[in-house]
Design a protein around this motif. Structure first.
Motif, PDB file in Angstrom:
ATOM      1  N   VAL B  95       4.078 -10.427  11.827  1.00 47.31           N
ATOM      2  CA  VAL B  95       5.473 -10.065  11.611  1.00 47.31           C
ATOM      3  C   VAL B  95       6.207 -10.132  12.941  1.00 47.31           C
ATOM      4  CG1 VAL B  95       4.951  -8.571   9.654  1.00 47.31           C
ATOM      5  CG2 VAL B  95       5.097  -7.587  11.934  1.00 47.31           C
ATOM      6  N   LYS B  96       7.488 -10.422  12.855  1.00 47.96           N
ATOM      7  CA  LYS B  96       8.280 -10.475  14.077  1.00 47.96           C
ATOM      8  C   LYS B  96       8.703  -9.064  14.431  1.00 47.96           C
ATOM      9  CE  LYS B  96      10.062 -15.112  13.730  1.00 47.96           C
ATOM     10  NZ  LYS B  96      11.134 -15.952  13.230  1.00 47.96           N
ATOM     11  N   VAL B  97       8.692  -8.790  15.718  1.00 46.16           N
ATOM     12  CA  VAL B  97       9.150  -7.493  16.193  1.00 46.16           C
ATOM     13  C   VAL B  97      10.344  -7.729  17.098  1.00 46.16           C
ATOM     14  CG1 VAL B  97       8.584  -5.402  17.464  1.00 46.16           C
ATOM     15  CG2 VAL B  97       6.830  -6.554  16.125  1.00 46.16           C
ATOM     16  N   ALA B  98      11.449  -7.098  16.752  1.00 49.01           N
ATOM     17  CA  ALA B  98      12.642  -7.245  17.574  1.00 49.01           C
ATOM     18  C   ALA B  98      13.032  -5.878  18.102  1.00 49.01           C
ATOM     19  CB  ALA B  98      13.776  -7.834  16.744  1.00 49.01           C
ATOM     20  N   VAL B  99      13.570  -5.885  19.285  1.00 50.38           N
ATOM     21  CA  VAL B  99      14.123  -4.662  19.841  1.00 50.38           C
ATOM     22  C   VAL B  99      15.597  -4.913  20.040  1.00 50.38           C
ATOM     23  CG1 VAL B  99      14.163  -3.074  21.779  1.00 50.38           C
ATOM     24  CG2 VAL B  99      12.003  -4.044  21.011  1.00 50.38           C
ATOM     25  N   VAL B 151      14.548   3.749  17.222  1.00 47.83           N
ATOM     26  CA  VAL B 151      13.818   4.193  16.050  1.00 47.83           C
ATOM     27  C   VAL B 151      13.118   2.974  15.456  1.00 47.83           C
ATOM     28  CG1 VAL B 151      14.123   4.985  13.694  1.00 47.83           C
ATOM     29  CG2 VAL B 151      15.392   6.082  15.551  1.00 47.83           C
ATOM     30  N   PRO B 152      11.830   3.096  15.229  1.00 49.78           N
ATOM     31  CA  PRO B 152      11.143   1.926  14.672  1.00 49.78           C
ATOM     32  C   PRO B 152      11.424   1.819  13.177  1.00 49.78           C
ATOM     33  CG  PRO B 152       9.562   3.709  15.031  1.00 49.78           C
ATOM     34  CD  PRO B 152      10.903   4.222  15.469  1.00 49.78           C
ATOM     35  N   THR B 153      11.925   0.666  12.796  1.00 47.97           N
ATOM     36  CA  THR B 153      12.212   0.446  11.382  1.00 47.97           C
ATOM     37  C   THR B 153      11.565  -0.852  10.939  1.00 47.97           C
ATOM     38  OG1 THR B 153      14.217  -0.858  11.783  1.00 47.97           O
ATOM     39  CG2 THR B 153      14.454   1.547  11.671  1.00 47.97           C
ATOM     40  N   TYR B 154      11.459  -1.033   9.648  1.00 46.49           N
ATOM     41  CA  TYR B 154      10.886  -2.279   9.166  1.00 46.49           C
ATOM     42  C   TYR B 154      11.534  -2.675   7.860  1.00 46.49           C
ATOM     43  CZ  TYR B 154       8.049   0.345   5.741  1.00 46.49           C
ATOM     44  OH  TYR B 154       7.626   1.156   4.710  1.00 46.49           O
ATOM     45  N   GLU B 155      11.471  -3.955   7.610  1.00 51.97           N
ATOM     46  CA  GLU B 155      11.994  -4.469   6.351  1.00 51.97           C
ATOM     47  C   GLU B 155      10.823  -4.643   5.399  1.00 51.97           C
ATOM     48  OE1 GLU B 155      13.885  -8.268   6.666  1.00 51.97           O
ATOM     49  OE2 GLU B 155      14.515  -8.298   4.583  1.00 51.97           O
ATOM     50  N   ASP B 156      10.930  -4.078   4.240  1.00 53.26           N
ATOM     51  CA  ASP B 156       9.801  -4.189   3.323  1.00 53.26           C
ATOM     52  C   ASP B 156       9.992  -5.347   2.353  1.00 53.26           C
ATOM     53  OD1 ASP B 156      10.569  -1.544   0.889  1.00 53.26           O
ATOM     54  OD2 ASP B 156      11.544  -3.440   1.361  1.00 53.26           O
ATOM     55  N   MET B 162      13.354   0.387   6.198  1.00 50.12           N
ATOM     56  CA  MET B 162      12.734   1.715   6.112  1.00 50.12           C
ATOM     57  C   MET B 162      12.337   2.187   7.502  1.00 50.12           C
ATOM     58  SD  MET B 162      12.356   1.725   2.730  1.00 50.12           S
ATOM     59  CE  MET B 162      11.056   2.865   2.348  1.00 50.12           C
ATOM     60  N   LEU B 163      12.102   3.478   7.596  1.00 53.23           N
ATOM     61  CA  LEU B 163      11.596   4.026   8.851  1.00 53.23           C
ATOM     62  C   LEU B 163      10.088   3.823   8.919  1.00 53.23           C
ATOM     63  CD1 LEU B 163      13.544   7.399   9.109  1.00 53.23           C
ATOM     64  CD2 LEU B 163      13.739   5.443  10.642  1.00 53.23           C
ATOM     65  N   VAL B 164       9.630   3.405  10.057  1.00 57.11           N
ATOM     66  CA  VAL B 164       8.186   3.217  10.230  1.00 57.11           C
ATOM     67  C   VAL B 164       7.500   4.569  10.249  1.00 57.11           C
ATOM     68  CG1 VAL B 164       6.431   2.529  11.905  1.00 57.11           C
ATOM     69  CG2 VAL B 164       8.375   1.027  11.430  1.00 57.11           C
ATOM     70  N   GLY B 165       6.449   4.703   9.495  1.00 55.26           N
ATOM     71  CA  GLY B 165       5.632   5.907   9.568  1.00 55.26           C
ATOM     72  C   GLY B 165       5.638   6.739   8.312  1.00 55.26           C
ATOM     73  N   ASP B 166       6.434   6.366   7.364  1.00 58.34           N
ATOM     74  CA  ASP B 166       6.549   7.216   6.186  1.00 58.34           C
ATOM     75  C   ASP B 166       5.459   6.991   5.160  1.00 58.34           C
ATOM     76  OD1 ASP B 166      10.196   7.471   5.986  1.00 58.34           O
ATOM     77  OD2 ASP B 166       8.673   8.481   7.205  1.00 58.34           O
ATOM     78  N   VAL B 173       1.283  -2.027   6.140  1.00 58.57           N
ATOM     79  CA  VAL B 173       0.875  -3.383   6.509  1.00 58.57           C
ATOM     80  C   VAL B 173       1.145  -4.345   5.367  1.00 58.57           C
ATOM     81  CG1 VAL B 173      -1.098  -4.860   7.062  1.00 58.57           C
ATOM     82  CG2 VAL B 173      -0.856  -2.644   8.161  1.00 58.57           C
ATOM     83  N   GLU B 174       0.877  -3.872   4.204  1.00 56.40           N
ATOM     84  CA  GLU B 174       1.014  -4.720   3.026  1.00 56.40           C
ATOM     85  C   GLU B 174       2.463  -5.070   2.740  1.00 56.40           C
ATOM     86  OE1 GLU B 174       0.597  -6.087  -0.968  1.00 56.40           O
ATOM     87  OE2 GLU B 174       0.960  -3.932  -0.870  1.00 56.40           O
ATOM     88  N   SER B 175       3.359  -4.118   2.968  1.00 53.91           N
ATOM     89  CA  SER B 175       4.737  -4.349   2.536  1.00 53.91           C
ATOM     90  C   SER B 175       5.687  -4.746   3.670  1.00 53.91           C
ATOM     91  CB  SER B 175       5.271  -3.104   1.838  1.00 53.91           C
ATOM     92  OG  SER B 175       5.259  -2.023   2.737  1.00 53.91           O
ATOM     93  N   CYS B 176       5.208  -4.669   4.879  1.00 53.19           N
ATOM     94  CA  CYS B 176       6.117  -4.915   5.996  1.00 53.19           C
ATOM     95  C   CYS B 176       6.372  -6.413   6.180  1.00 53.19           C
ATOM     96  CB  CYS B 176       5.528  -4.334   7.279  1.00 53.19           C
ATOM     97  SG  CYS B 176       6.477  -4.756   8.750  1.00 53.19           S
ATOM     98  N   LYS B 177       7.653  -6.786   6.309  1.00 54.17           N
ATOM     99  CA  LYS B 177       7.963  -8.193   6.564  1.00 54.17           C
ATOM    100  C   LYS B 177       8.381  -8.423   8.014  1.00 54.17           C
ATOM    101  CE  LYS B 177      10.876 -10.154   3.816  1.00 54.17           C
ATOM    102  NZ  LYS B 177      11.884 -10.217   2.721  1.00 54.17           N
ATOM    103  N   ARG B 178       9.060  -7.458   8.558  1.00 59.41           N
ATOM    104  CA  ARG B 178       9.395  -7.559   9.976  1.00 59.41           C
ATOM    105  C   ARG B 178       9.725  -6.182  10.506  1.00 59.41           C
ATOM    106  NH1 ARG B 178      13.686 -11.575   9.773  1.00 59.41           N
ATOM    107  NH2 ARG B 178      13.808 -11.348   7.536  1.00 59.41           N
TER     108      ARG B 178
END
Lengths: 581, 202
Positions: B95-99, B151-156, B162-166, B173-178
């Motif tokens: 997955v791509k990680v952007a800041v 805040v770490p967020t991810y696109e499912d 969504m917020l990372v960690g919930d 891992v399964e649902s994260c796209k970026r």
């Protein structure tokens, strides 16, 4: 009649028998007219570092080239040490060659960033393009491959060796026109997603000269037999996934198909192996010279059964599941073995998961008289074993040992492994490539500098004690071309004292060592024909000059600083004070 | 024409290093070790079930002959190609990680991490101007220079941010796209953390 009065075409004809780059370079130095004649008839160029020369310069000197080979990123990029965006873009070369080498036939790239745009430009501009090898490349997708397939009418070879290919939806394989019958070699093993099987099959059927076919994981085992029956002339095969429900009809179909392939010499693939299907290949084992089982998670007994049927084996790549017992069987059966690579099944585990030790390698060194190339991952080693290996195989050319735990000492004596590696360089006088591991002091570098006179490439990690170590290597290794170092206490002194040496080498990589930014600047200023590049993602290195540079890549070049450096790469040459904005 | 350079660590950050001999030339190599030491000393209120407490800080001295801590975290060692690593795993989840505000994207393979802890650690390594600081209620990601919070967020899979960690790690891992580290100020409107995950407010 002197040499210089021989007619040009006679000389050209004589030169045509000289293929090696080194010899050609020597010829070109004899006199001006030989230089001229030679440069017009050179057909193949190899550029080991794409930043060492500009494409325009290369084309200007050698106008009639038909085959170009380029390498981009430093070798340690394979292990994630080079950040993304570092460079190695092939596009400028392709743009230049589109105009300068319209009759280019072959392009071989390694560790370069290749875009779809580049591939499309090749397809559009190079009318006689035949061979494309993209080894460990990235940056392109199947759209680019579609362009190659569609427009390269005489394509013979498409090899995507371990490249990282994006796969948006679209079926590129069916873009090969029905008129394309020229394929000799197709390697798509690295492609993550499915290709259309029917397109693949049609392609295979209409290319009677197909010798090499490396499928990707997505091709199911049930379909392999069908493909093989269409291409019994194959010499090299990479299977797709090697698992299926256990059914006798699938097995017998597969075994039958393999037995029809009388020319098969090389096998690879074997993803997700179901051991029960291994015997399907037994009929071809007696002719196999190359076997790549490095993705096959099968255990030692099955490996032994397989390997014991391959007496002609010259090259084996395998996982450490083979264990010492498997290597013993290998040593007993494969007397023609030249190359052995043993990869770790669990490189990040803390404990050994297999019974593979230094013994396996010793046995192979004893039993295989032609062994010359070794890559071996293991968890323990002894000086005794290394000395034995060295004495057994003085003809060793490549020796890469990776003891997985950094700085592991001799497990018997707890001493450093200096003496063992020392024996390797002392006995193996033709050694060209060496990778060190284990606990090592400056001593080992003294041995290397003293004895390894033919050594061209050295890889070092977590070794040495002081600058003396680096100094031994730089001052002693006469043939050194590539040196890559990580996590060693080497600093400014050795580097600056051997600055001139660096111009005789292709490149030097140092990461997590003790080189100061000042020294880099000094080196950059002193040596205008070197690019001294500091890689630092956290900010300008001169803002924290008290800290050693994190990553340093130095390479010789005739074109000065490169213009495509990303923000985290600094060229610390003489005008480093002027930062291009 | 150079892209905006990322902020660098202020000098004071080197004081965060733990257990290191003072000699210059050692901090760099043990940068990862520094972080491991730092993380270990803080009470981590992370969702991870497999807490890698094998991370030790005493192995930071380069001159000594002790092995570095957890091998997986020493970048570049053992020298196994990324291609091989992902092929062996059978699957990989890049997955791509952007800041937000940083010009560089990184790609990470989520499958090689076993917990949020490991992932954040790796992100700290990759975007070295950030530090993961752990507070009582949640972890915070801070830019060292200007104190900006991320805040770490991810696109499912459904396209929602969504917020990372919930959710449990594997589900993530399964649902994260970026993944995107958003500035705290921009992250309003995302699903708030479920109260059960927080310890009582101070």
């Amino acid at each position: 009649m002197s040499y210089s009065s021989l007619p040009e075409d006679v000389l050209e004809h004589v030169f045509s028998f000289v293929q090696s780059d080194k010899d050609r370079n020597v010829i070109s130095l004899v006199c001006k007219s030989w230089y001229e004649i030679e440069r017009w008839c050179r057909r193949r160029i190899f550029v080991g570092n794409c930043y060492a020369v500009s494409p325009r310069m290369a084309i200007r000197r050698f106008p009639e080239v038909r085959s170009v080979e380029l390498k981009g990123k430093p070798h340690f990029a394979d292990f994630n040490l080079v950040p993304e965006g570092w460079g190695g873009y092939v596009y400028p070369w392709i743009r230049a060659m589109a105009g300068g080498y319209p009759w280019l036939e072959e392009l071989k790239l390694k560790r370069m960033v290749v875009t779809d745009e580049s591939l499309e430009l090749i397809a559009k501009s190079l009318k006689n393009f035949k061979v494309l090898v993209l080894s460990s490349c990235e940056g392109f997708s199947t759209h680019g491959l579609a362009a190659i397939a569609a427009d390269c009418k005489n394509l013979k070879e498409l090899d995507l060796w371990e490249s990282d290919v994006e796969d948006p939806s679209g079926n590129w394989l069916s873009k090969f026109p029905d008129t394309c019958t020229s394929l000799v070699s197709l390697n798509i093993a690295c492609l993550g997603s499915e290709v259309s099987f029917s397109a693949l099959e049609r392609l295979v059927v209409r290319c009677p000269n197909l010798r090499t076919l490396r499928l990707n994981r997505a091709v199911p085992l049930e379909k392999l037999a069908h493909l093989l029956r269409q291409a019994p002339q194959l010499v090299e095969l990479g299977t797709g996934t090697y698992s299926a429900d256990l059914r006798p009809d699938i097995f017998s179909n597969l075994a039958g198909a393999f037995s029809g392939c009388k020319e098969l010499k090389s096998l690879s693939g074997f993803w997700d192996v179901v051991p029960a299907y291994l015997p399907a290949v037994y009929s071809v084992c007696s002719g196999l010279t190359t076997l790549n089982l490095s993705y096959a998670t099968i255990q030692s007994p099955d490996l032994i059964k397989l390997v014991s049927q391959c007496p002609k084996l010259q090259c084996l790549w395998v996982l450490d599941y083979i264990e010492d017992s498997g290597l013993e069987a290998l040593a007993a059966t494969c007397k023609d073995l030249r190359e052995l690579r043993v990869f770790p099944s669990e490189p990040f585990g803390d404990e050994p998961n297999v019974s593979l030790t230094e013994q396996g390698l010793v046995l192979v060194s004893e039993g295989c008289p032609k062994l010359e190339s070794v890559l071996y991952f293991c968890r323990r080693m002894s000086n005794d074993a290394l000395v034995t290996i060295a004495k057994n195989r003085p003809s060793m050319i490549r020796f890469r040992l990776c003891i997985i735990d950094p700085q592991t000492p001799d497990y018997l004596t707890l001493e450093p492994l200096d003496v063992g590696f020392g024996a390797i360089v002392q006995h193996c006088k033709d050694l060209r490539r060496l990778s060190l591991s284990g606990l090592l002091t400056d001593r080992v570098f003294e041995y290397i500098g003293t004895y390894a006179k033919k050594l061209e490439m050295l890889s070092v990690a977590f070794a040495g004690e002081s600058d003396l170590g680096l100094h031994h290597v730089l001052s002693g290794c006469d043939s050194l071309r590539k040196l890559e170092i990580m996590d060693c206490p080497f600093g400014d002194k050795a580097l600056l004292a051997n600055a001139a040496k660096l111009e005789t080498m292709r490149s030097l990589w140092m990461s997590s060592c003790s080189v100061s930014f000042e020294a880099c600047k000094l080196l950059g200023q002193k040596m205008p024909r070197l690019n001294v590049e500091v890689i630092d993602e956290s900010g300008p290195p001169d803002s924290r000059p008290e800290l050693p540079v994190k990553k340093l890549y130095i390479y010789r070049t005739v074109t000065g600083r490169r213009i495509d450096m990303p923000g985290f790469v600094w060229n610390v040459g003489e005008d480093s004070a002027l930062r291009l904005s | 024409m150079s892209p905006e350079k990322v902020n660098h660590l202020p000098e004071s950050d080197t004081k965060l290093t733990l257990g290191l001999p003072g000699a210059g030339g050692e901090c760099h190599r043990t940068k990862a070790g520094t972080k491991r030491g730092f993380l270990e000393t803080v009470d981590l209120n992370l969702m991870s079930s497999s807490n890698d407490n094998k991370h030790c800080e005493e192995n930071d001295a380069m001159a000594s002959t002790t092995t570095p801590a957890t091998k997986a975290q020493v970048v570049g060692w053992p020298p196994v190609r990324a291609y091989r690593k992902s092929a062996m795993k059978g699957s990989c989840k890049f997955v791509k990680v952007a800041v937000e505000g940083a010009p560089y994207l990184r790609k990470v393979d989520l499958e090689i991490y076993h917990s949020y802890q490991e992932l954040l650690s790796a992100l700290e390594d990759m975007f070295s101007f950030l530090t993961i600081r752990n507070h009582v209620n949640e972890r915070k990601i801070i830019d060292n220079v200007n104190g900006v919070e991320y805040v770490p967020t991810y696109e499912d899979k459904d396209g929602d941010w969504m917020l990372v960690g919930d959710v449990p790690w594997k589900m993530f891992v399964e649902s994260c796209k970026r993944v995107r580290l958003m500035k705290s100020s921009e992250a309003i409107g995302l699903a708030p953390r479920t109260p059960a995950k927080n310890s009582s407010k101070s």
